[in-house]
Design an enzyme around this catalytic site. Structure first.
Site, PDB file in Angstrom:
ATOM      1  N   GLY A  98      32.538 -13.241  16.732  1.00  0.00           N
ATOM      2  CA  GLY A  98      32.873 -12.740  18.071  1.00  0.00           C
ATOM      3  C   GLY A  98      31.671 -12.160  18.780  1.00  0.00           C
ATOM      4  O   GLY A  98      31.742 -11.101  19.391  1.00  0.00           O
ATOM      5  N   ALA A  99      30.556 -12.898  18.717  1.00  0.00           N
ATOM      6  CA  ALA A  99      29.326 -12.388  19.348  1.00  0.00           C
ATOM      7  C   ALA A  99      29.201 -12.866  20.799  1.00  0.00           C
ATOM      8  O   ALA A  99      28.152 -12.697  21.411  1.00  0.00           O
ATOM      9  CB  ALA A  99      28.110 -12.822  18.527  1.00  0.00           C
TER      10      ALA A  99
ATOM     11  N   GLY B 252      29.979  -7.403  19.846  1.00  0.00           N
ATOM     12  CA  GLY B 252      29.295  -8.442  19.065  1.00  0.00           C
ATOM     13  C   GLY B 252      28.041  -8.931  19.779  1.00  0.00           C
ATOM     14  O   GLY B 252      26.972  -9.077  19.170  1.00  0.00           O
TER      15      GLY B 252
ATOM     16  N   SER C 198      38.390   1.087  13.567  1.00  0.00           N
ATOM     17  CA  SER C 198      38.560   1.856  14.802  1.00  0.00           C
ATOM     18  C   SER C 198      39.301   3.164  14.581  1.00  0.00           C
ATOM     19  O   SER C 198      40.129   3.294  13.688  1.00  0.00           O
ATOM     20  CB  SER C 198      39.315   1.062  15.847  1.00  0.00           C
ATOM     21  OG  SER C 198      39.431   1.849  17.026  1.00  0.00           O
TER      22      SER C 198
ATOM     23  N   TYR D 193      47.722  -4.671  16.469  1.00  0.00           N
ATOM     24  CA  TYR D 193      46.259  -4.511  16.515  1.00  0.00           C
ATOM     25  C   TYR D 193      45.821  -3.326  15.652  1.00  0.00           C
ATOM     26  O   TYR D 193      44.891  -3.434  14.843  1.00  0.00           O
ATOM     27  CB  TYR D 193      45.788  -4.301  17.965  1.00  0.00           C
ATOM     28  CG  TYR D 193      44.339  -3.877  18.062  1.00  0.00           C
ATOM     29  CD1 TYR D 193      43.312  -4.810  18.109  1.00  0.00           C
ATOM     30  CD2 TYR D 193      43.994  -2.517  18.088  1.00  0.00           C
ATOM     31  CE1 TYR D 193      41.975  -4.416  18.186  1.00  0.00           C
ATOM     32  CE2 TYR D 193      42.665  -2.110  18.166  1.00  0.00           C
ATOM     33  CZ  TYR D 193      41.662  -3.059  18.210  1.00  0.00           C
ATOM     34  OH  TYR D 193      40.345  -2.653  18.278  1.00  0.00           O
TER      35      TYR D 193
HETATM   36  P1  NDP Z   1      35.670  -8.249  23.088  1.00  0.00           P
HETATM   37  O1  NDP Z   1      36.969  -8.834  23.505  1.00  0.00           O
HETATM   38  O2  NDP Z   1      34.609  -8.076  24.097  1.00  0.00           O
HETATM   39  O3  NDP Z   1      35.069  -9.101  21.906  1.00  0.00           O
HETATM   40  C1  NDP Z   1      35.858  -9.698  20.953  1.00  0.00           C
HETATM   41  C2  NDP Z   1      35.202 -10.944  20.444  1.00  0.00           C
HETATM   42  O4  NDP Z   1      36.057 -11.548  19.491  1.00  0.00           O
HETATM   43  C3  NDP Z   1      34.968 -11.976  21.536  1.00  0.00           C
HETATM   44  O5  NDP Z   1      33.708 -12.541  21.326  1.00  0.00           O
HETATM   45  C4  NDP Z   1      36.048 -12.994  21.273  1.00  0.00           C
HETATM   46  O6  NDP Z   1      35.729 -14.303  21.665  1.00  0.00           O
HETATM   47  C5  NDP Z   1      36.134 -12.912  19.767  1.00  0.00           C
HETATM   48  N1  NDP Z   1      37.344 -13.533  19.248  1.00  0.00           N
HETATM   49  C6  NDP Z   1      38.620 -13.282  19.579  1.00  0.00           C
HETATM   50  N2  NDP Z   1      39.435 -14.116  18.923  1.00  0.00           N
HETATM   51  C7  NDP Z   1      38.664 -14.893  18.156  1.00  0.00           C
HETATM   52  C8  NDP Z   1      38.922 -15.962  17.265  1.00  0.00           C
HETATM   53  N3  NDP Z   1      40.161 -16.422  17.053  1.00  0.00           N
HETATM   54  N4  NDP Z   1      37.887 -16.546  16.639  1.00  0.00           N
HETATM   55  C9  NDP Z   1      36.624 -16.138  16.872  1.00  0.00           C
HETATM   56  N5  NDP Z   1      36.323 -15.154  17.712  1.00  0.00           N
HETATM   57  C10 NDP Z   1      37.328 -14.539  18.347  1.00  0.00           C
HETATM   58  O7  NDP Z   1      36.038  -6.854  22.386  1.00  0.00           O
HETATM   59  P2  NDP Z   1      35.113  -5.725  21.722  1.00  0.00           P
HETATM   60  O8  NDP Z   1      33.706  -6.101  21.794  1.00  0.00           O
HETATM   61  O9  NDP Z   1      35.571  -4.443  22.258  1.00  0.00           O
HETATM   62  O10 NDP Z   1      35.613  -5.802  20.220  1.00  0.00           O
HETATM   63  C11 NDP Z   1      34.754  -6.025  19.137  1.00  0.00           C
HETATM   64  C12 NDP Z   1      35.205  -5.239  17.945  1.00  0.00           C
HETATM   65  O11 NDP Z   1      35.113  -3.848  18.227  1.00  0.00           O
HETATM   66  C13 NDP Z   1      36.650  -5.481  17.531  1.00  0.00           C
HETATM   67  O12 NDP Z   1      36.716  -5.555  16.135  1.00  0.00           O
HETATM   68  C14 NDP Z   1      37.370  -4.236  18.017  1.00  0.00           C
HETATM   69  O13 NDP Z   1      38.497  -3.979  17.240  1.00  0.00           O
HETATM   70  C15 NDP Z   1      36.299  -3.206  17.802  1.00  0.00           C
HETATM   71  N6  NDP Z   1      36.433  -1.964  18.528  1.00  0.00           N
HETATM   72  C16 NDP Z   1      36.382  -1.940  19.893  1.00  0.00           C
HETATM   73  C17 NDP Z   1      36.494  -0.752  20.555  1.00  0.00           C
HETATM   74  C18 NDP Z   1      36.471  -0.677  22.016  1.00  0.00           C
HETATM   75  O14 NDP Z   1      36.628   0.432  22.535  1.00  0.00           O
HETATM   76  N7  NDP Z   1      36.270  -1.766  22.751  1.00  0.00           N
HETATM   77  C19 NDP Z   1      36.627   0.515  19.831  1.00  0.00           C
HETATM   78  C20 NDP Z   1      36.692   0.372  18.404  1.00  0.00           C
HETATM   79  C21 NDP Z   1      36.559  -0.824  17.794  1.00  0.00           C
HETATM   80  P3  NDP Z   1      35.826 -14.805  23.207  1.00  0.00           P
HETATM   81  O15 NDP Z   1      34.591 -14.295  23.858  1.00  0.00           O
HETATM   82  O16 NDP Z   1      35.857 -16.273  23.051  1.00  0.00           O
HETATM   83  O17 NDP Z   1      37.078 -14.230  23.761  1.00  0.00           O
HETATM   84 MG1  PMR Z   2      42.929   6.207  23.585  1.00  0.00          MG
HETATM   85  C1  PMR Z   2      39.699  11.755  21.853  1.00  0.00           C
HETATM   86  C2  PMR Z   2      40.467  11.008  22.478  1.00  0.00           C
HETATM   87  C3  PMR Z   2      40.602   9.541  22.505  1.00  0.00           C
HETATM   88  C4  PMR Z   2      39.755   8.543  22.061  1.00  0.00           C
HETATM   89  C5  PMR Z   2      38.414   8.672  21.429  1.00  0.00           C
HETATM   90  C6  PMR Z   2      40.408   7.295  22.330  1.00  0.00           C
HETATM   91  C7  PMR Z   2      39.890   6.045  21.987  1.00  0.00           C
HETATM   92  N1  PMR Z   2      41.612   7.552  22.949  1.00  0.00           N
HETATM   93  C8  PMR Z   2      41.762   8.932  23.068  1.00  0.00           C
HETATM   94  C9  PMR Z   2      42.830   9.605  23.614  1.00  0.00           C
HETATM   95  C10 PMR Z   2      43.910   9.037  24.282  1.00  0.00           C
HETATM   96  N2  PMR Z   2      44.113   7.698  24.442  1.00  0.00           N
HETATM   97  C11 PMR Z   2      44.980   9.760  24.925  1.00  0.00           C
HETATM   98  C12 PMR Z   2      45.090  11.267  24.981  1.00  0.00           C
HETATM   99  C13 PMR Z   2      45.819   8.819  25.480  1.00  0.00           C
HETATM  100  C14 PMR Z   2      47.077   9.048  26.231  1.00  0.00           C
HETATM  101  C15 PMR Z   2      46.825   9.252  27.652  1.00  0.00           C
HETATM  102  C16 PMR Z   2      45.258   7.527  25.171  1.00  0.00           C
HETATM  103  C17 PMR Z   2      45.828   6.329  25.561  1.00  0.00           C
HETATM  104  C18 PMR Z   2      45.337   5.089  25.171  1.00  0.00           C
HETATM  105  C19 PMR Z   2      45.903   3.791  25.442  1.00  0.00           C
HETATM  106  C20 PMR Z   2      47.135   3.479  26.215  1.00  0.00           C
HETATM  107  N3  PMR Z   2      44.174   4.908  24.409  1.00  0.00           N
HETATM  108  C21 PMR Z   2      44.044   3.590  24.194  1.00  0.00           C
HETATM  109  C22 PMR Z   2      45.079   2.898  24.805  1.00  0.00           C
HETATM  110  C23 PMR Z   2      44.866   1.518  24.522  1.00  0.00           C
HETATM  111  O1  PMR Z   2      45.553   0.566  24.885  1.00  0.00           O
HETATM  112  C24 PMR Z   2      43.680   1.382  23.612  1.00  0.00           C
HETATM  113  C25 PMR Z   2      44.220   0.977  22.264  1.00  0.00           C
HETATM  114  O2  PMR Z   2      44.900   1.688  21.613  1.00  0.00           O
HETATM  115  O3  PMR Z   2      43.906  -0.189  21.806  1.00  0.00           O
HETATM  116  C26 PMR Z   2      44.443  -0.447  20.500  1.00  0.00           C
HETATM  117  C27 PMR Z   2      43.111   2.770  23.522  1.00  0.00           C
HETATM  118  C28 PMR Z   2      41.981   3.304  22.912  1.00  0.00           C
HETATM  119  N4  PMR Z   2      41.727   4.646  22.847  1.00  0.00           N
HETATM  120  C29 PMR Z   2      40.531   4.851  22.229  1.00  0.00           C
HETATM  121  C30 PMR Z   2      39.999   3.571  21.860  1.00  0.00           C
HETATM  122  C31 PMR Z   2      38.704   3.339  21.133  1.00  0.00           C
HETATM  123  C32 PMR Z   2      40.870   2.630  22.290  1.00  0.00           C
HETATM  124  C33 PMR Z   2      40.592   1.172  22.167  1.00  0.00           C
HETATM  125  C34 PMR Z   2      41.186   0.601  20.988  1.00  0.00           C
HETATM  126  C35 PMR Z   2      40.411   0.223  19.801  1.00  0.00           C
HETATM  127  O4  PMR Z   2      39.456  -0.490  19.930  1.00  0.00           O
HETATM  128  O5  PMR Z   2      40.787   0.586  18.708  1.00  0.00           O
END
Ligand code: NDP
Ligand code: PMR
Ligand code: LMG
Length: 400
Positions: free
Chosen positions: A95-96, A101, A228, A275
């Site tokens: 997923g780069a 990525g 995450s 997820y």
């Molecule tokens: P993006 O959607 O930007 O990146 C995800 C990548 O995964 C894309 O390159 C996508 O491809 C690829 N992908 C999805 N499905 C497939 C598949 N079937 N085969 C191969 N590749 C696939 O999201 P993020 O960069 O945010 O996510 C990257 C990682 O970071 C994930 O593991 C996510 O859980 C984690 N993460 C993200 C956070 C955030 O806040 N965004 C926080 C914590 C963790 P394509 O470009 O073709 O869609």
């Molecule tokens: Mg969240 C310290 C507070 C904190 C952090 C670090 C995250 C990260 N979130 C926080 C708080 C809250 N979030 C609170 C208080 C709320 C309610 C208002 C809230 C809501 C929320 C939603 C609806 N947050 C989310 C969502 C998503 O749909 C995202 C998710 O859960 O994806 C699975 C998300 C996220 N919050 C984060 C991070 C990192 C996400 C992205 C998900 C992931 O990559 O794991």
């Protein structure tokens, strides 16, 4: 500071209702291994500090406390071991083609010490993405990998081996998130898509490539699976419903194909939960790999929470209002926001920084971007569950 800012903006009680759930959390000053919490906050980010300690009686009330933190400043210096290395390292990143990525691929390529295999489902998109961030041709190769197909995973492994490049680091990064889906969708082999892609696809890939990693003569061989905070119920973020919960894995054991259930715990389909469950699987798998293979192979296994990268494609299926409000919410209220570039540098550290070479660790970062070993939730560090998950997953992907 961060806590003060957050607590002045957030109500002291946060309530979220969904399908009968009610969640309350309140912020409370406490001490952290002898340091005062407020002092410590000068250097720490709320997202990394907040851990939820369940109280005994009120089912949904929680006290937030600081986590134990061992700060490790980022290091740019090569160890003597690294200096010995003549050749470039080869890192496969799934997923780069976007988000984390892509930013990691760019950060590694920029060092001049890495060749990145961008393992992507959309070849053209990945090529364009690499060009758009200014990566040079000699620093990367795009190879096709669709994690939603176990056949594609096997083909990728074959094609990679045909390149005759060594494998020094594998980064399992790709993920899909379907928070608004009403009905489940499925992978080529019929597994619910989020767990099928994020966990099972990576599970097979990592098992097949373990041998290749083992054969590498690189000084520090690593396998990283991106985790995450949202899968960790010892944090505030991990308590936003729906919460991760694998239960007794009955849904997974029955095939995750929608006939019995498309959820690991056997419950009703919920895309956001699927997820978060998949992230728990990622973190459990990393630890099980560590327990089974670290000593034997010398490979470092690690997971991480890179920070909230609120602008990535991960939220593409969320409602537009969410996509609009989520970045400012994370930037100004939770202070958990990081840019794609910063997150990419963090993951690149886990790939190559000599000071992050310890195996079995779930890395996180403080406000000043110092890495520390974070604590996983009870479920995400449950060794028995990790073993069971391993065994059930092996059957599903055809390894047992
Ligand atoms: P993006 O959607 O930007 O990146 C995800 C990548 O995964 C894309 O390159 C996508 O491809 C690829 N992908 C999805 N499905 C497939 C598949 N079937 N085969 C191969 N590749 C696939 O999201 P993020 O960069 O945010 O996510 C990257 C990682 O970071 C994930 O593991 C996510 O859980 C984690 N993460 C993200 C956070 C955030 O806040 N965004 C926080 C914590 C963790 P394509 O470009 O073709 O869609
Ligand atoms: Mg969240 C310290 C507070 C904190 C952090 C670090 C995250 C990260 N979130 C926080 C708080 C809250 N979030 C609170 C208080 C709320 C309610 C208002 C809230 C809501 C929320 C939603 C609806 N947050 C989310 C969502 C998503 O749909 C995202 C998710 O859960 O994806 C699975 C998300 C996220 N919050 C984060 C991070 C990192 C996400 C992205 C998900 C992931 O990559 O794991
Ligand atoms: C849920 O939907 C699904 O229901 C669930 O099934 C699952 O899929 C889950 O985990 C995924 O998502 C999310 C749903 C609920 O979000 C939306 O549908 C769209 C977002 C709607 C946001 C609410 C709008 C309210 C705006 C009013 C502002 C209130 C102010 C409160 C803050 C006080 C500040 C003084 O949404 C949520 O659970 C919350 C979404 C979290 C992100 C957005 C938070 C909104 C905060 C608004 C801040 C705006 C930015 C400020 C900038 C600030 C400056 C200093």
């Amino acid at each position: 500071m961060a806590l003060q800012a957050a607590s002045s903006l957030l109500p002291s009680t946060v309530s979220i209702r969904k399908e009968g759930y009610k969640f309350n959390a309140y912020l409370k000053e406490t001490t952290l291994t002898g340091f005062s919490f407020s002092n410590h906050l000068k250097a720490e980010k709320i997202s990394n500090l907040l851990t939820i300690k369940r109280r005994q009686s009120p089912r949904f009330s929680t006290v937030i406390r600081a986590q134990t933190v061992t700060a490790t400043p980022p290091s740019n210096e090569a160890s003597p071991e690294q200096k010995k290395t003549q050749r470039k390292g080869t890192a496969v990143i799934t997923g780069a083609s976007s988000g984390l990525g892509l930013a990691t691929a760019k950060a590694l390529a920029d060092t001049g010490k890495w060749h990145v295999i961008m393992a992507c489902r959309n070849f053209l998109k990945a090529e364009k993405a690499a060009k758009s961030v200014g990566m040079s041709k000699e620093d990367y190769t795009v190879m096709h990998l669709d994690l939603a197909s176990l056949e594609s995973v096997k083909q990728f492994v074959d094609s990679f081996r045909r390149t005759e490049r060594p494998l020094d680091v594998l980064v399992c990064n790709a993920a899909v998130y379907q928070p608004t889906a009403k009905e489940p969708s499925f992978t080529a082999e019929g597994f619910e898509l989020s767990v099928g892609t994020n966990h099972l696809g990576h599970f097979l890939l990592s098992r097949l490539l373990l041998d290749d990693l083992k054969q590498s003569d690189y000084p520090s061989k690593r396998m990283i699976i991106v985790g995450s905070i949202t899968g960790n119920t010892n944090t505030l973020a991990g308590n936003v419903p729906p919460k991760a919960n694998l239960g007794d894995l009955r849904g997974l054991a029955s095939g995750l194909n929608g006939q019995n259930s498309s959820m690991i715990d056997g419950g009703e389909y919920d895309g956001a939960k699927a997820y978060k469950d998949s992230k728990v699987c990622n973190m459990l798998t990393m630890q099980e790999l560590h327990r089974r293979y670290h000593e034997e192979t010398g490979v470092t296994f690690a997971s991480l929470y890179p920070g909230c990268i609120a602008t990535t494609g991960l939220f593409r299926e969320h409602v537009p209002l969410f996509r609009l409000l989520f970045p400012p919410f994370q930037k100004y209220i939770t202070k958990g926001y990081v840019s794609e570039e910063e997150a990419g540098k963090r993951l690149a550290q886990v790939v190559s920084d000599p000071s992050l070479g310890k195996s079995g660790v779930y890395w996180s970062w403080n406000n000043n971007s110092s890495s520390f070993e974070n604590q996983l939730s009870k479920e995400a560090s449950d060794a028995e569950k990790a073993k069971k998950l391993w065994e059930v997953s092996e059957k599903l992907v055809g390894l047992a």
